[in-house]
Design a protein around this motif. Structure first.
Motif, PDB file in Angstrom:
ATOM      1  N   VAL A  61       0.902  -1.269   0.140  1.00  0.00           N
ATOM      2  CA  VAL A  61       0.076  -0.042   0.076  1.00  0.00           C
ATOM      3  C   VAL A  61       0.891   1.317   0.178  1.00  0.00           C
ATOM      4  CG1 VAL A  61      -1.751   1.297   1.458  1.00  0.00           C
ATOM      5  CG2 VAL A  61      -1.820  -1.101   1.096  1.00  0.00           C
ATOM      6  N   MET A  62       1.911   1.219   0.758  1.00  0.00           N
ATOM      7  CA  MET A  62       2.825   2.569   1.020  1.00  0.00           C
ATOM      8  C   MET A  62       3.758   2.693  -0.137  1.00  0.00           C
ATOM      9  SD  MET A  62       1.201   3.526   3.395  1.00  0.00           S
ATOM     10  CE  MET A  62       2.287   5.147   3.448  1.00  0.00           C
ATOM     11  N   PHE A  63       4.162   1.710  -1.027  1.00  0.00           N
ATOM     12  CA  PHE A  63       5.149   1.678  -1.973  1.00  0.00           C
ATOM     13  C   PHE A  63       5.075   2.922  -3.019  1.00  0.00           C
ATOM     14  CE2 PHE A  63       7.012   0.700  -6.065  1.00  0.00           C
ATOM     15  CZ  PHE A  63       8.265   0.037  -5.672  1.00  0.00           C
ATOM     16  N   PRO A  64       3.916   3.315  -3.414  1.00  0.00           N
ATOM     17  CA  PRO A  64       3.934   4.366  -4.316  1.00  0.00           C
ATOM     18  C   PRO A  64       4.368   5.718  -3.417  1.00  0.00           C
ATOM     19  CG  PRO A  64       1.982   3.107  -4.529  1.00  0.00           C
ATOM     20  CD  PRO A  64       2.659   2.695  -3.373  1.00  0.00           C
ATOM     21  N   PHE A  65       4.672   5.850  -2.321  1.00  0.00           N
ATOM     22  CA  PHE A  65       5.100   6.940  -1.391  1.00  0.00           C
ATOM     23  C   PHE A  65       6.281   6.931  -1.097  1.00  0.00           C
ATOM     24  CE2 PHE A  65       0.401   6.532  -0.786  1.00  0.00           C
ATOM     25  CZ  PHE A  65      -0.013   7.317  -0.994  1.00  0.00           C
ATOM     26  N   LYS A  72      16.385  13.762  -1.061  1.00  0.00           N
ATOM     27  CA  LYS A  72      15.632  12.790  -0.027  1.00  0.00           C
ATOM     28  C   LYS A  72      16.245  11.592  -0.116  1.00  0.00           C
ATOM     29  CE  LYS A  72      11.154  15.168   0.564  1.00  0.00           C
ATOM     30  NZ  LYS A  72       9.658  14.866   0.513  1.00  0.00           N
ATOM     31  N   ARG A  73      16.926  11.051  -0.891  1.00  0.00           N
ATOM     32  CA  ARG A  73      17.576   9.668  -1.008  1.00  0.00           C
ATOM     33  C   ARG A  73      18.342   9.146  -0.147  1.00  0.00           C
ATOM     34  NH1 ARG A  73      19.416   9.982  -7.548  1.00  0.00           N
ATOM     35  NH2 ARG A  73      17.462  10.034  -8.422  1.00  0.00           N
ATOM     36  N   ARG A  74      19.440  10.142   0.512  1.00  0.00           N
ATOM     37  CA  ARG A  74      20.237   9.643   1.688  1.00  0.00           C
ATOM     38  C   ARG A  74      19.179   9.206   2.924  1.00  0.00           C
ATOM     39  NH1 ARG A  74      25.147  13.522   3.689  1.00  0.00           N
ATOM     40  NH2 ARG A  74      25.829  12.584   1.471  1.00  0.00           N
ATOM     41  N   ASP A  75      18.486   9.941   3.330  1.00  0.00           N
ATOM     42  CA  ASP A  75      17.495   9.791   4.646  1.00  0.00           C
ATOM     43  C   ASP A  75      16.608   8.447   4.314  1.00  0.00           C
ATOM     44  OD1 ASP A  75      18.663  11.727   5.891  1.00  0.00           O
ATOM     45  OD2 ASP A  75      16.639  13.327   5.645  1.00  0.00           O
ATOM     46  N   ALA A  76      16.151   8.521   2.942  1.00  0.00           N
ATOM     47  CA  ALA A  76      15.522   7.054   2.632  1.00  0.00           C
ATOM     48  C   ALA A  76      16.148   5.900   2.811  1.00  0.00           C
ATOM     49  CB  ALA A  76      14.798   7.279   1.200  1.00  0.00           C
ATOM     50  N   ARG A  78      18.680   5.400   4.655  1.00  0.00           N
ATOM     51  CA  ARG A  78      18.837   5.295   5.854  1.00  0.00           C
ATOM     52  C   ARG A  78      17.826   4.195   6.612  1.00  0.00           C
ATOM     53  NH1 ARG A  78      21.263  10.967   8.185  1.00  0.00           N
ATOM     54  NH2 ARG A  78      23.446  10.921   7.455  1.00  0.00           N
ATOM     55  N   LEU A  79      16.852   5.091   6.190  1.00  0.00           N
ATOM     56  CA  LEU A  79      15.531   4.279   6.889  1.00  0.00           C
ATOM     57  C   LEU A  79      15.177   2.851   6.367  1.00  0.00           C
ATOM     58  CD1 LEU A  79      13.450   4.697   8.795  1.00  0.00           C
ATOM     59  CD2 LEU A  79      12.017   5.973   7.461  1.00  0.00           C
ATOM     60  N   LEU A  80      15.590   2.933   5.054  1.00  0.00           N
ATOM     61  CA  LEU A  80      15.401   1.619   4.293  1.00  0.00           C
ATOM     62  C   LEU A  80      16.237   0.331   5.176  1.00  0.00           C
ATOM     63  CD1 LEU A  80      15.116   2.199   0.683  1.00  0.00           C
ATOM     64  CD2 LEU A  80      13.445   0.942   1.794  1.00  0.00           C
ATOM     65  N   GLY A  81      17.460   0.916   5.154  1.00  0.00           N
ATOM     66  CA  GLY A  81      18.527   0.122   6.025  1.00  0.00           C
ATOM     67  C   GLY A  81      18.063  -0.369   7.556  1.00  0.00           C
ATOM     68  N   ALA A  82      17.431   0.453   8.253  1.00  0.00           N
ATOM     69  CA  ALA A  82      16.913   0.419   9.316  1.00  0.00           C
ATOM     70  C   ALA A  82      15.809  -0.573   9.576  1.00  0.00           C
ATOM     71  CB  ALA A  82      16.519   1.615  10.142  1.00  0.00           C
ATOM     72  N   GLY A  83      14.860  -0.347   8.399  1.00  0.00           N
ATOM     73  CA  GLY A  83      13.900  -1.318   8.138  1.00  0.00           C
ATOM     74  C   GLY A  83      14.149  -2.772   7.659  1.00  0.00           C
ATOM     75  N   ILE A  84      15.298  -3.001   7.051  1.00  0.00           N
ATOM     76  CA  ILE A  84      15.681  -4.124   6.872  1.00  0.00           C
ATOM     77  C   ILE A  84      16.163  -4.882   7.942  1.00  0.00           C
ATOM     78  CG2 ILE A  84      17.774  -5.458   5.778  1.00  0.00           C
ATOM     79  CD1 ILE A  84      17.662  -3.383   3.319  1.00  0.00           C
ATOM     80  N   LEU A  85      16.802  -4.307   8.954  1.00  0.00           N
ATOM     81  CA  LEU A  85      17.402  -4.649  10.313  1.00  0.00           C
ATOM     82  C   LEU A  85      16.354  -4.974  10.991  1.00  0.00           C
ATOM     83  CD1 LEU A  85      20.519  -2.650  10.835  1.00  0.00           C
ATOM     84  CD2 LEU A  85      20.473  -5.079  10.140  1.00  0.00           C
ATOM     85  N   MET A  86      15.144  -4.210  11.041  1.00  0.00           N
ATOM     86  CA  MET A  86      14.204  -4.445  11.906  1.00  0.00           C
ATOM     87  C   MET A  86      13.303  -5.642  11.519  1.00  0.00           C
ATOM     88  SD  MET A  86      10.954  -2.060  13.266  1.00  0.00           S
ATOM     89  CE  MET A  86       9.612  -2.364  11.606  1.00  0.00           C
ATOM     90  N   GLY A  87      13.120  -5.827  10.187  1.00  0.00           N
ATOM     91  CA  GLY A  87      12.425  -7.081   9.686  1.00  0.00           C
ATOM     92  C   GLY A  87      13.299  -8.443  10.214  1.00  0.00           C
ATOM     93  N   CYS A 191       9.214   4.020   3.627  1.00  0.00           N
ATOM     94  CA  CYS A 191      10.599   3.317   3.727  1.00  0.00           C
ATOM     95  C   CYS A 191      10.777   2.069   4.620  1.00  0.00           C
ATOM     96  CB  CYS A 191      11.565   4.385   3.937  1.00  0.00           C
ATOM     97  SG  CYS A 191      11.754   5.783   2.805  1.00  0.00           S
ATOM     98  N   GLY A 192      10.240   2.447   6.010  1.00  0.00           N
ATOM     99  CA  GLY A 192      10.254   1.467   6.826  1.00  0.00           C
ATOM    100  C   GLY A 192       9.637   0.130   6.421  1.00  0.00           C
ATOM    101  N   MET A 193       8.486   0.216   5.953  1.00  0.00           N
ATOM    102  CA  MET A 193       7.586  -1.008   5.676  1.00  0.00           C
ATOM    103  C   MET A 193       8.536  -1.823   4.449  1.00  0.00           C
ATOM    104  SD  MET A 193       5.184  -1.471   7.906  1.00  0.00           S
ATOM    105  CE  MET A 193       6.762  -0.753   8.873  1.00  0.00           C
ATOM    106  N   VAL A 194       8.748  -1.117   3.494  1.00  0.00           N
ATOM    107  CA  VAL A 194       9.380  -1.679   2.240  1.00  0.00           C
ATOM    108  C   VAL A 194      10.679  -2.253   2.588  1.00  0.00           C
ATOM    109  CG1 VAL A 194      10.569  -1.252   0.293  1.00  0.00           C
ATOM    110  CG2 VAL A 194       8.508  -0.110   0.406  1.00  0.00           C
ATOM    111  N   GLY A 195      11.730  -1.657   3.524  1.00  0.00           N
ATOM    112  CA  GLY A 195      12.787  -2.189   4.186  1.00  0.00           C
ATOM    113  C   GLY A 195      12.552  -3.242   4.836  1.00  0.00           C
TER     114      GLY A 195
END
Length: 302
Positions: A61-65, A72-76, A78-87, A191-195
């Motif tokens: 659902v959130m992928f289009p956002f 914004k890529r650097r922050d994105a 970072r959050l993708l990486g944190a999401g990967i680790l959280m998963g 970013c968090g969910m996709v990560g």
């Protein structure tokens, strides 16, 4: 041909009271994860596949956002990486639920505010206050109650192996709050969910096919309910309401997650709740309320 871009989401107008109620209800939903997880584990699904499908609905659902702008890529990332680790860390939480009570695993998981405090110290240079150290002492006291004399050696090891879950959740809190200033709330959620899905995908690929997908319609419904009730809907509610009341009140409202998990273990699975669990829960809840919230750094004037 032009690509369609998602329309910006406008948060509804909420009063402080309704926003607090919304955050509380979202956290009650988060606390219901063990109910669905235990049912799915008993149905033969693996911990990795449960985690993957829980986050997949939100990620879809959130992928289009997802933020694509260069600034914004650097922050994105970072959050993708944190999401990967959280998963990946969340798998340890589910694996602990296979052998341990909901109350015990919930107590370990709810130590994340202390880990967030320590990570904010390391990554964002936010020096802990006396209140923060007092909260850490309360969590240490809860840990001593859990592990000293009341838990077998095998159970203690299983609970210790579940620590990556609160640590990685704490990491994503720090990244969300302190290290991604250019992203909006919706972009952070995307970013968090996709990560999380990216992090869980390799683990799912290694899963035995028999434990990958539900075996009948009722299990599919349980999996769908878990995705909606404990992930997509409460995450969207929390994202909209939490900024209205600030991190302090949000953290206080989030403390309801622990008694929700303990009540579910008692009511749904017949788990015994003794004085040791009640005392440890009280210490953890006090720590959550005592530890100051992680705050975003102030922008420097130029």
């Amino acid at each position: 041909m032009t690509l369609l871009r998602p329309l910006p989401l406008r948060a509804p107008r909420l009063t402080p009271a309704t926003a607090t109620l919304t955050v509380t209800l979202a956290c009650v939903s988060f606390g219901m994860v063990p109910l669905f997880a235990k049912l799915l584990l008993e149905a033969g699904m693996s911990a990795a596949s449960i985690g993957f499908f829980r986050y997949a609905s939100s990620a879809l659902v959130m992928f289009p956002f997802l933020p694509l702008a260069r600034e914004k890529r650097r922050d994105a990332l970072r959050l993708l990486g944190a999401g990967i680790l959280m998963g990946i860390g969340w798998v340890s939480y589910l694996q602990a639920l296979e052998t341990q009570s909901v109350a015990m695993v919930g107590l370990v998981y709810m130590t994340y505010p202390v880990f967030a405090l320590l990570l904010a110290w390391l990554l964002a240079r936010q020096t802990p206050t006396l209140r923060a150290w007092a909260g850490c002492a309360l969590v240490l006291g809860a840990a001593l109650l859990i592990f000293e004399g009341g838990v077998s050696a095998a159970a203690s090891w299983s609970l210790l192996l579940s620590l990556p879950a609160p640590i990685m959740f704490a990491l994503i809190i720090v990244v969300l709050t302190c290290l991604t200033p250019s992203l909006s709330s919706v972009e952070k959620l995307a970013c968090g969910m996709v990560g999380c899905v990216i992090g869980l995908a390799p683990l799912v690929a290694l899963t035995d096919p028999a434990a990958l997908l539900p075996r009948d319609g009722s299990v599919w419904l349980t999996l769908l309910g878990m995705g909606l009730v404990t992930a997509l809907i409460p995450q969207m509610l929390y994202t909209v309401a939490a900024p209205k009341i600030g991190p302090g009140r949000s953290a206080a409202a989030g403390a309801i997650e622990l008694p929700t998990m303990i009540a579910l273990g008692w009511l749904a699975f017949g788990e015994a709740v003794g004085l040791r669990e009640i005392a440890a829960s009280g210490l953890v809840l006090a720590a959550i309320l005592l530890v100051p919230p992680i705050t975003a750094p102030r922008a420097r004037l130029t």
